[in-house]
Scaffold this motif. Structure first.
Motif, PDB file in Angstrom:
ATOM      1  N   GLN A  60      46.422  38.101 107.029  1.00 24.81           N
ATOM      2  CA  GLN A  60      45.796  38.291 105.724  1.00 24.81           C
ATOM      3  C   GLN A  60      46.858  38.126 104.655  1.00 24.81           C
ATOM      4  OE1 GLN A  60      43.397  41.776 105.251  1.00 24.81           O
ATOM      5  NE2 GLN A  60      42.752  41.746 107.381  1.00 24.81           N
ATOM      6  N   ALA A  61      46.649  37.185 103.765  1.00 24.15           N
ATOM      7  CA  ALA A  61      47.607  36.952 102.691  1.00 24.15           C
ATOM      8  C   ALA A  61      47.658  38.151 101.750  1.00 24.15           C
ATOM      9  CB  ALA A  61      47.213  35.705 101.901  1.00 24.15           C
ATOM     10  N   PRO A  62      48.839  38.468 101.243  1.00 25.07           N
ATOM     11  CA  PRO A  62      48.955  39.545 100.258  1.00 25.07           C
ATOM     12  C   PRO A  62      48.168  39.198  98.987  1.00 25.07           C
ATOM     13  CG  PRO A  62      51.122  38.806 100.989  1.00 25.07           C
ATOM     14  CD  PRO A  62      50.125  37.861 101.547  1.00 25.07           C
ATOM     15  N   HIS A  63      47.770  40.214  98.265  1.00 25.80           N
ATOM     16  CA  HIS A  63      47.041  40.015  97.006  1.00 25.80           C
ATOM     17  C   HIS A  63      47.852  40.625  95.876  1.00 25.80           C
ATOM     18  CE1 HIS A  63      43.474  38.556  99.027  1.00 25.80           C
ATOM     19  NE2 HIS A  63      43.652  39.508  99.910  1.00 25.80           N
ATOM     20  N   PRO A 112      52.199  29.100  99.882  1.00 21.08           N
ATOM     21  CA  PRO A 112      50.883  28.722 100.397  1.00 21.08           C
ATOM     22  C   PRO A 112      50.245  29.752 101.330  1.00 21.08           C
ATOM     23  CG  PRO A 112      52.310  26.814 100.390  1.00 21.08           C
ATOM     24  CD  PRO A 112      53.174  28.011 100.054  1.00 21.08           C
ATOM     25  N   ALA A 113      51.035  30.664 101.898  1.00 26.19           N
ATOM     26  CA  ALA A 113      50.487  31.722 102.746  1.00 26.19           C
ATOM     27  C   ALA A 113      50.204  32.995 101.955  1.00 26.19           C
ATOM     28  CB  ALA A 113      51.435  32.027 103.904  1.00 26.19           C
ATOM     29  N   GLY A 114      50.486  32.984 100.638  1.00 23.97           N
ATOM     30  CA  GLY A 114      50.184  34.124  99.785  1.00 23.97           C
ATOM     31  C   GLY A 114      51.334  35.082  99.529  1.00 23.97           C
ATOM     32  N   HIS A 115      52.510  34.870 100.154  1.00 24.36           N
ATOM     33  CA  HIS A 115      53.649  35.769  99.935  1.00 24.36           C
ATOM     34  C   HIS A 115      54.200  35.581  98.524  1.00 24.36           C
ATOM     35  CE1 HIS A 115      53.873  34.880 104.347  1.00 24.36           C
ATOM     36  NE2 HIS A 115      53.798  36.194 104.357  1.00 24.36           N
ATOM     37  N   PRO A 116      54.383  36.666  97.782  1.00 24.26           N
ATOM     38  CA  PRO A 116      54.972  36.546  96.450  1.00 24.26           C
ATOM     39  C   PRO A 116      56.477  36.287  96.548  1.00 24.26           C
ATOM     40  CG  PRO A 116      54.499  38.832  96.913  1.00 24.26           C
ATOM     41  CD  PRO A 116      53.985  38.047  98.076  1.00 24.26           C
TER      42      PRO A 116
END
Length: 122
Positions: A60-63, A112-116
């Motif tokens: 689950q990608a971070p938000h 692209p995987a959502g990591h800041p």
């Protein structure tokens, strides 16, 4: 006296290790260290720092900046030109969240995987 410790590796969880390694390779110029077996890929810098990317089922990608799914990891990169680096990263598939608390000092993006991750002025 505690033992001296040197950071040698950082590993990011993701759904697609090859794609995330390709993104960071193009963004940083780091060299491919390990040929991906589909579940793991890695990059190495001249100083020996290793960045790994490992497949996690149902990742689950971070938000960011919310904490529904926490950041999991946060990387900072120093660049000479924030505008030039931003253009490149967006072309490579990064996104730039609306929430930018750094003003002119740093910019936040997500891979692209959502990591800041942040870019700071060099």
């Amino acid at each position: 006296m505690p033992p001296q410790m040197k950071l040698t590796a950082i590993t990011l969880d993701c759904a697609d290790p090859e794609a995330l390694a390709a993104f960071y390779r193009q963004a940083t110029g780091l060299e491919l260290h390990l040929k991906s077996d589909g579940d793991f890929a890695g990059l190495t810098g001249e100083d020996g720092l290793f960045i790994g990317f490992q497949r996690v089922d149902d990742h689950q990608a971070p938000h960011w900046p919310g904490q529904t799914v926490p950041q999991q990891v946060h990387l900072d990169f120093e660049v000479d030109d924030l505008d030039e680096a931003e253009t490149l990263l967006l072309e490579l598939g990064a996104t730039k969240p609306e929430h930018q608390p750094g003003g002119d000092r740093w910019r936040i993006f997500t891979d692209p995987a959502g990591h800041p991750f942040c870019l700071t002025r060099g």
